[in-house]
Design a protein around this motif. Structure first.
Motif, PDB file in Angstrom:
ATOM      1  N   ASP A 178      47.549  47.117  42.324  1.00  9.52           N
ATOM      2  CA  ASP A 178      47.278  46.761  43.713  1.00  9.52           C
ATOM      3  C   ASP A 178      46.391  45.531  43.839  1.00  9.52           C
ATOM      4  O   ASP A 178      45.629  45.401  44.802  1.00  9.52           O
ATOM      5  N   GLN A 179      46.460  44.641  42.874  1.00  8.60           N
ATOM      6  CA  GLN A 179      45.684  43.400  42.923  1.00  8.60           C
ATOM      7  C   GLN A 179      46.613  42.234  42.609  1.00  8.60           C
ATOM      8  O   GLN A 179      46.762  41.818  41.462  1.00  8.60           O
ATOM      9  N   LYS A 180      47.260  41.702  43.650  1.00 12.07           N
ATOM     10  CA  LYS A 180      48.291  40.679  43.437  1.00 12.07           C
ATOM     11  C   LYS A 180      47.733  39.378  42.876  1.00 12.07           C
ATOM     12  O   LYS A 180      48.429  38.674  42.139  1.00 12.07           O
ATOM     13  N   TRP A 181      46.486  39.039  43.216  1.00 12.33           N
ATOM     14  CA  TRP A 181      45.936  37.797  42.694  1.00 12.33           C
ATOM     15  C   TRP A 181      45.681  37.907  41.189  1.00 12.33           C
ATOM     16  O   TRP A 181      46.020  37.029  40.417  1.00 12.33           O
ATOM     17  N   ARG A 182      45.104  39.029  40.775  1.00 11.38           N
ATOM     18  CA  ARG A 182      44.885  39.238  39.341  1.00 11.38           C
ATOM     19  C   ARG A 182      46.215  39.319  38.606  1.00 11.38           C
ATOM     20  O   ARG A 182      46.346  38.848  37.484  1.00 11.38           O
ATOM     21  N   GLU A 183      47.191  39.940  39.268  1.00  6.99           N
ATOM     22  CA  GLU A 183      48.525  40.045  38.677  1.00  6.99           C
ATOM     23  C   GLU A 183      49.107  38.651  38.449  1.00  6.99           C
ATOM     24  O   GLU A 183      49.681  38.365  37.387  1.00  6.99           O
ATOM     25  N   TYR A 184      48.934  37.782  39.436  1.00  8.36           N
ATOM     26  CA  TYR A 184      49.435  36.414  39.315  1.00  8.36           C
ATOM     27  C   TYR A 184      48.751  35.681  38.158  1.00  8.36           C
ATOM     28  O   TYR A 184      49.409  35.024  37.347  1.00  8.36           O
ATOM     29  N   LYS A 185      47.428  35.808  38.079  1.00  9.35           N
ATOM     30  CA  LYS A 185      46.682  35.136  37.006  1.00  9.35           C
ATOM     31  C   LYS A 185      47.091  35.678  35.642  1.00  9.35           C
ATOM     32  O   LYS A 185      47.191  34.938  34.661  1.00  9.35           O
ATOM     33  N   PHE A 186      47.360  36.989  35.591  1.00  9.96           N
ATOM     34  CA  PHE A 186      47.808  37.632  34.352  1.00  9.96           C
ATOM     35  C   PHE A 186      49.147  37.053  33.913  1.00  9.96           C
ATOM     36  O   PHE A 186      49.333  36.665  32.759  1.00  9.96           O
ATOM     37  N   VAL A 187      50.096  36.977  34.852  1.00  6.56           N
ATOM     38  CA  VAL A 187      51.424  36.445  34.531  1.00  6.56           C
ATOM     39  C   VAL A 187      51.329  34.985  34.104  1.00  6.56           C
ATOM     40  O   VAL A 187      51.967  34.563  33.141  1.00  6.56           O
ATOM     41  N   GLN A 188      50.529  34.205  34.809  1.00  4.73           N
ATOM     42  CA  GLN A 188      50.380  32.793  34.472  1.00  4.73           C
ATOM     43  C   GLN A 188      49.805  32.597  33.072  1.00  4.73           C
ATOM     44  O   GLN A 188      50.170  31.667  32.358  1.00  4.73           O
ATOM     45  N   SER A 189      48.903  33.497  32.683  1.00  3.42           N
ATOM     46  CA  SER A 189      48.302  33.371  31.350  1.00  3.42           C
ATOM     47  C   SER A 189      49.300  33.709  30.247  1.00  3.42           C
ATOM     48  O   SER A 189      49.182  33.234  29.120  1.00  3.42           O
ATOM     49  N   VAL A 190      50.288  34.546  30.592  1.00  6.54           N
ATOM     50  CA  VAL A 190      51.293  34.956  29.607  1.00  6.54           C
ATOM     51  C   VAL A 190      52.458  33.973  29.569  1.00  6.54           C
ATOM     52  O   VAL A 190      52.892  33.532  28.504  1.00  6.54           O
ATOM     53  N   GLN A 191      52.966  33.625  30.740  1.00  5.35           N
ATOM     54  CA  GLN A 191      54.140  32.752  30.830  1.00  5.35           C
ATOM     55  C   GLN A 191      53.999  31.851  32.054  1.00  5.35           C
ATOM     56  O   GLN A 191      54.491  32.168  33.131  1.00  5.35           O
ATOM     57  N   PRO A 192      53.328  30.718  31.903  1.00  9.40           N
ATOM     58  CA  PRO A 192      53.135  29.813  33.040  1.00  9.40           C
ATOM     59  C   PRO A 192      54.462  29.457  33.705  1.00  9.40           C
ATOM     60  O   PRO A 192      55.431  29.122  33.035  1.00  9.40           O
ATOM     61  N   GLY A 193      54.485  29.576  35.016  1.00  9.74           N
ATOM     62  CA  GLY A 193      55.708  29.255  35.744  1.00  9.74           C
ATOM     63  C   GLY A 193      56.621  30.429  35.973  1.00  9.74           C
ATOM     64  O   GLY A 193      57.631  30.299  36.659  1.00  9.74           O
ATOM     65  N   ALA A 194      56.275  31.604  35.421  1.00 10.93           N
ATOM     66  CA  ALA A 194      57.127  32.776  35.619  1.00 10.93           C
ATOM     67  C   ALA A 194      57.017  33.314  37.037  1.00 10.93           C
ATOM     68  O   ALA A 194      57.885  34.043  37.494  1.00 10.93           O
ATOM     69  N   MET A 195      55.940  32.983  37.725  1.00 13.18           N
ATOM     70  CA  MET A 195      55.783  33.326  39.133  1.00 13.18           C
ATOM     71  C   MET A 195      55.647  32.034  39.935  1.00 13.18           C
ATOM     72  O   MET A 195      55.130  31.034  39.428  1.00 13.18           O
ATOM     73  N   PRO A 196      56.077  32.029  41.193  1.00 17.15           N
ATOM     74  CA  PRO A 196      55.882  30.848  42.025  1.00 17.15           C
ATOM     75  C   PRO A 196      54.388  30.541  42.176  1.00 17.15           C
ATOM     76  O   PRO A 196      53.569  31.448  42.219  1.00 17.15           O
ATOM     77  N   ARG A 197      54.040  29.269  42.298  1.00 18.09           N
ATOM     78  CA  ARG A 197      52.640  28.842  42.335  1.00 18.09           C
ATOM     79  C   ARG A 197      51.910  29.505  43.489  1.00 18.09           C
ATOM     80  O   ARG A 197      52.427  29.585  44.606  1.00 18.09           O
ATOM     81  N   SER A 198      50.706  29.955  43.221  1.00 17.22           N
ATOM     82  CA  SER A 198      49.904  30.640  44.229  1.00 17.22           C
ATOM     83  C   SER A 198      48.475  30.107  44.213  1.00 17.22           C
ATOM     84  O   SER A 198      47.991  29.643  43.180  1.00 17.22           O
ATOM     85  N   VAL A 199      47.807  30.205  45.364  1.00 14.61           N
ATOM     86  CA  VAL A 199      46.394  29.864  45.437  1.00 14.61           C
ATOM     87  C   VAL A 199      45.670  30.968  46.186  1.00 14.61           C
ATOM     88  O   VAL A 199      46.257  31.649  47.040  1.00 14.61           O
ATOM     89  N   ASN A 200      44.402  31.144  45.849  1.00 11.63           N
ATOM     90  CA  ASN A 200      43.568  32.111  46.543  1.00 11.63           C
ATOM     91  C   ASN A 200      42.987  31.438  47.782  1.00 11.63           C
ATOM     92  O   ASN A 200      42.610  30.266  47.740  1.00 11.63           O
ATOM     93  N   LEU A 201      42.922  32.162  48.895  1.00 12.79           N
ATOM     94  CA  LEU A 201      42.435  31.572  50.143  1.00 12.79           C
ATOM     95  C   LEU A 201      41.014  31.044  50.010  1.00 12.79           C
ATOM     96  O   LEU A 201      40.675  30.001  50.579  1.00 12.79           O
TER      97      LEU A 201
END
Length: 526
Positions: free
Chosen positions: A126-149
């Motif tokens: 239930d933490q989408k921002w951490r999830e995004y950072k996790f995915v980016q650390s494993v496979q950059p570009g596997a998720m669409p680019r995101s920024v924290n507000l």
């Protein structure tokens, strides 16, 4: 059966009817064949309940799951010292952290398939921002680019944000403590201006568009609305937030109406309103809001081309199209391959996570994970939309999603479950037998199925449609295509016009798949 892959990570397991004990001193990766070998000793589903079920109810659940079912009482009557051990594979069904701890301590198997690495899961669930950072650390570009507000405000907000934020927060706080039921025009305007600024700087960051979500949402827009920079209006968002404020204001005692109080915040967060969560985040906790770049998705019949992939311990177990009756086996296989490729990049110790990933496909047919990374001609356009770490996705619960849950169990067993054997007999009975079975089925979806006969007209019809297409693919000629479609046209009929629309949609996808298959020589990429 669809192509399936699996990787399992365990420390101790029993293989082959208890005659072979393998004590592993280090993490190890297993194939689907290894898991199925363990499953020969049995598959047990562990279901949390508040009160004991009858023996008859247990028997019906066993039939629905196609596996042994054991219940663990998680309510006040539970016995915390009771422990059960089963041979083979054990699957724990729970999305509640407290229930999971009870389930895992109460029931064990030779292989606890859905037991996660809690360090990873607790951080990401239930933490989408951490999830995004996790995915980016494993496979950059596997998720669409995101920024924290919070970062976006710091980089682009400037003094204008500070002033607008101060005004809006002051107006909202005064309203909550006032006797007035209505929000003043001045207060409303202060909220609109603040929201408009956030939408504007989000558009500056993502000129091609972006989605905005609360980091704790189960899925994008899973409340009552979806917020985007290309469609959402600051006025509409502000009005939805104000309605929520009014509702919460009069559910609180005067003493606890302080806008920044824990009670008010919890009440607002419990409301099914993404707009409310968005404005609340802007005012009090910008770090809880994330903005994700819009991904140019492919579509199927006007709906997003999206696939749900259930995975356990970093292994894709099964997949199904979302929002569609489409028959897309090639896309399902590619989505599972994508998930397996992602988890293979992780060290063995971190692969033990369970979830339900949402995979989007680009307009060129390539997949991507649902949190969004900027497209690049040099990188794959398949992306992971959301991993939904810790979630069982609802699709492993046979009483809710009987077809997909039984598909999941069938993959683990390496053979069809009792439900699939039952449906296969219906298929083998021929067109008239199929019609006879479908006729008395209810047209309304039942999320508490107790028997095979609780399946709806739509669920049975869609399964049969897919089964016809599987059979056609064994000899995919034009002549056989006509025979197949003629049978489906006769089968997919109903007196209820609303149901008929759904059945027509199923036929449309069958016809479209066959046409694409023939036209491409067996490689439909629509």
């Amino acid at each position: 059966m669809k192509l399936q892959f699996a990787i399992i990570l365990i420390t101790v397991f029993i293989m082959g009817r208890g005659t072979n004990l393998l004590a592993l001193t280090c993490a190890r990766v297993y194939s689907l064949a290894d898991i199925q070998r363990i499953a020969k000793d049995g598959v047990t589903i562990v279901v949390p309940i508040e009160n004991p079920y009858s023996v008859k109810r247990l028997a019906t659940e066993k039939k629905m799951y196609g596996a042994l079912v054991t219940h663990v009482i998680t309510g006040k009557k539970r016995n915390p010292k009771a422990t059960q051990t089963f041979p083979g594979v054990v699957i724990h069904l729970s999305e509640d952290a407290d229930d999971e701890e009870i389930l895992y301590s109460s029931v064990h198997g030779a292989l606890d398939l859905t037991r996660d690495n809690r360090k990873v899961t607790k951080r990401l669930i239930d933490q989408k921002w951490r999830e995004y950072k996790f995915v980016q650390s494993v496979q950059p570009g596997a998720m669409p680019r995101s920024v924290n507000l919070a970062d976006l405000i710091q980089n682009r907000g400037g003094d204008n944000f500070v002033q607008l934020h101060e005004n809006a927060l002051s107006e909202v706080s005064q309203y909550m403590l006032s006797r007035s039921r209505e929000v003043s025009d001045r207060s409303r305007e202060s909220i609109v201006k603040l929201v408009q600024l956030i939408l504007d700087i989000s558009r500056e960051e993502f000129p091609d568009g972006a989605f905005i979500k609360n980091v704790a949402e189960v899925q994008t827009g899973d409340r009552d609305d979806m917020i985007t920079t290309f469609k959402s209006s600051a006025d509409v968002i502000a009005d939805k937030f104000i309605r929520s404020l009014q509702k919460v204001k009069y559910s609180q005692t005067k003493r606890s109406r302080n806008f920044t109080s824990k009670g008010v915040n919890q009440e607002l967060l419990l409301l099914d309103s993404s707009s409310t969560h968005f404005v609340l985040g802007i005012l009090l906790s910008p770090e809880t809001v994330m903005i994700q770049e819009k991904f140019e998705m492919g579509t199927l019949g006007g709906e997003p081309l999206e696939v749900r992939v259930n995975f356990a311990q970093g292994i894709a177990i099964n997949a199904a199209p979302r929002y569609s009756y489409a028959y897309i086996p090639e896309h399902l296989n590619r989505a599972m391959e994508f998930i397996n490729g992602f988890f293979k990049r992780l060290p063995d110790s971190k692969r033990r996570v369970t979830g339900a990933a949402d995979i989007m496909f680009g307009k060129d047919g390539s997949p991507i994970l649902k949190t969004i990374e900027r497209k690049s001609k040099r990188k794959s356009k398949r992306k992971i939309n959301e991993l939904n770490i810790g979630s069982r996705g609802g699709s492993i619960y046979a009483r809710m999603e009987a077809i997909m849950a039984n598909d999941y169990i069938s993959v683990i067993l390496g053979r069809p479950t009792e439900l699939f054997q039952f449906l296969e007999k219906i298929y083998q009975s021929g067109l008239e037998g199929q019609k006879k079975f479908i006729a008395p089925r209810k047209t309304k979806y039942n999320d508490s199925k107790l028997t095979f006969y609780d399946l709806s007209v739509q669920e049975v019809s869609n399964w049969l449609k897919d089964r016809y297409l599987v059979e056609w693919q064994k000899n995919p000629t034009s002549v056989n295509a006509q025979t197949c479609l003629t049978s489906l046209r006769s089968l997919l009929t109903h007196s209820d016009p609303r149901v008929q629309l759904e059945l027509d949609n199923m036929y449309y996808w069958a016809e479209r798949y066959i046409s694409a298959y023939i036209a491409t020589g067996g490689h439909p990429g629509f």
